[in-house]
Design an enzyme around this catalytic site. Sequence first.
Site, PDB file in Angstrom:
ATOM      1  N   ARG A   1     -18.792  -2.864 -16.178  1.00  0.00           N
ATOM      2  CA  ARG A   1     -18.330  -4.082 -15.512  1.00  0.00           C
ATOM      3  C   ARG A   1     -17.284  -3.744 -14.459  1.00  0.00           C
ATOM      4  O   ARG A   1     -16.533  -2.778 -14.606  1.00  0.00           O
ATOM      5  CB  ARG A   1     -17.693  -5.042 -16.515  1.00  0.00           C
ATOM      6  CG  ARG A   1     -18.646  -5.575 -17.544  1.00  0.00           C
ATOM      7  CD  ARG A   1     -19.572  -6.610 -16.935  1.00  0.00           C
ATOM      8  NE  ARG A   1     -20.738  -6.821 -17.787  1.00  0.00           N
ATOM      9  CZ  ARG A   1     -20.808  -7.716 -18.755  1.00  0.00           C
ATOM     10  NH1 ARG A   1     -19.788  -8.493 -18.992  1.00  0.00           N
ATOM     11  NH2 ARG A   1     -21.904  -7.850 -19.475  1.00  0.00           N
TER      12      ARG A   1
ATOM     13  N   ASP B   1       0.814  -1.232   0.000  1.00  0.00           N
ATOM     14  CA  ASP B   1       0.000   0.000   0.000  1.00  0.00           C
ATOM     15  C   ASP B   1       0.843   1.276   0.000  1.00  0.00           C
ATOM     16  O   ASP B   1       0.330   2.352  -0.296  1.00  0.00           O
ATOM     17  CB  ASP B   1      -0.923   0.018   1.230  1.00  0.00           C
ATOM     18  CG  ASP B   1      -2.006  -1.038   1.155  1.00  0.00           C
ATOM     19  OD1 ASP B   1      -2.120  -1.698   0.112  1.00  0.00           O
ATOM     20  OD2 ASP B   1      -2.743  -1.206   2.149  1.00  0.00           O
TER      21      ASP B   1
HETATM   22  O1  F6P Z   1      -2.130  -4.066   3.848  1.00  0.00           O
HETATM   23  C1  F6P Z   1      -1.972  -4.547   2.572  1.00  0.00           C
HETATM   24  C2  F6P Z   1      -3.248  -5.069   2.021  1.00  0.00           C
HETATM   25  O2  F6P Z   1      -2.857  -5.509   0.774  1.00  0.00           O
HETATM   26  C3  F6P Z   1      -4.442  -4.096   1.970  1.00  0.00           C
HETATM   27  O3  F6P Z   1      -4.442  -3.233   0.885  1.00  0.00           O
HETATM   28  C4  F6P Z   1      -5.601  -5.031   1.949  1.00  0.00           C
HETATM   29  O4  F6P Z   1      -6.783  -4.426   2.440  1.00  0.00           O
HETATM   30  C5  F6P Z   1      -5.166  -6.136   2.829  1.00  0.00           C
HETATM   31  O5  F6P Z   1      -3.760  -6.184   2.735  1.00  0.00           O
HETATM   32  C6  F6P Z   1      -5.823  -7.441   2.481  1.00  0.00           C
HETATM   33  O6  F6P Z   1      -5.084  -8.512   2.985  1.00  0.00           O
HETATM   34  P1  F6P Z   1      -5.634  -9.960   3.372  1.00  0.00           P
HETATM   35  O7  F6P Z   1      -6.736 -10.287   2.413  1.00  0.00           O
HETATM   36  O8  F6P Z   1      -4.456 -10.829   3.213  1.00  0.00           O
HETATM   37  O9  F6P Z   1      -6.092  -9.894   4.769  1.00  0.00           O
END
Ligand code: F6P
Length: 342
Positions: A266, A122
Amino acid sequence: MLTGGGDCPGLNAVLRAIVRNAIGHGWECIGINNGWKGLMEIDARPLSMDSVSGILQKGGTILGTSRTNPYKQKNGEELVIENSKKLGIDALVAIGGEDTLGVANKLSKTGYKVVGVPKTIDNDLNGTDYTFGFDTAVNIAMDAIDRIHTTAESHHRAMIVEVMGRHAGWIAMHAGIAGGADMILIPEREIRLQEIIDLMNKRRKRGRTFSIIVVAEGAQLSKEDFENSKLVTQDEKLDAFGHIRLGGIANVLAEIIEKRTEVETRAVTLGHIQRGGSPTAFDRVLGSRFGVYAVEMVKQGKFGRMAALQGTEIVDITIDEAVNTLKTVSNEFYDVARVFFR
Ligand code: F6P
């Protein structure tokens, strides 16, 4: 060393660099399996030159990861400290994002010897210009946007591409600009429906019969458009750090936009594909530099600090500084992207 939170391309580059540099100093290396969970359960293994051979180009983390938060468990802090002693750990390198490093920060205030390495696709950790993993995620998302153009153009559709970005729209901004998106929607700015519709109509009048809109998973519909505007989530469950599972904003938007514009719309959600596979050269190099630097930080006793990239230099800052504020997209940067929303 341990890796915590979501997996991220470049983690293995960091591990390899730590082991190579530390063994060069004559130290022994221990890999803790599955983040803080491994320290709670004494699940660890020695790491040698051999164990980190051939991992540079691999995605994920050879140590495994978890979202375990010792501070959510009874006597968690004491257990981590006690188990570290049992394992003979003199210093820990914690590789993670705001959650993993938040735990490292609390531990460090008890005198526990820990240094941090910033990890998140992120790119929202404060005090470092980039975190490793971000560049790979952006390139994957950009490639997906390039491919989505084909269908959008051939079918004269609007395509809403959802990328990761819980609190910050860095992936959406970079992939959106690089992929030539018509509009980019990020958590830092509420989504104004009328703006999207006006833009789509303007483009259609100009003879452009398709639209590509990139949206970060944490973006929200404007309160003016939707009274009950809230984050779109997959379910209501929280993880050990109190985070909800985001996802679905693209579907919600696609339905509303199709109704309001009568343009076939979509949604495509990229999800974990963005975190998968081999890291880019940039992330391999950044991960390697962070890993080498983390060992030097340990050598110099710079505990409670995190390696960071500032400009082209690797420096160190307090973990406090890194975890206490989020690095979000500035208005100036968003204004650059807006030039292309026409
Ligand atoms: O923090 C990184 C990240 O990729 C976020 O953007 C996302 O919301 C989250 O991890 C999702 O991670 P997981 O599905 O592994 O819990």
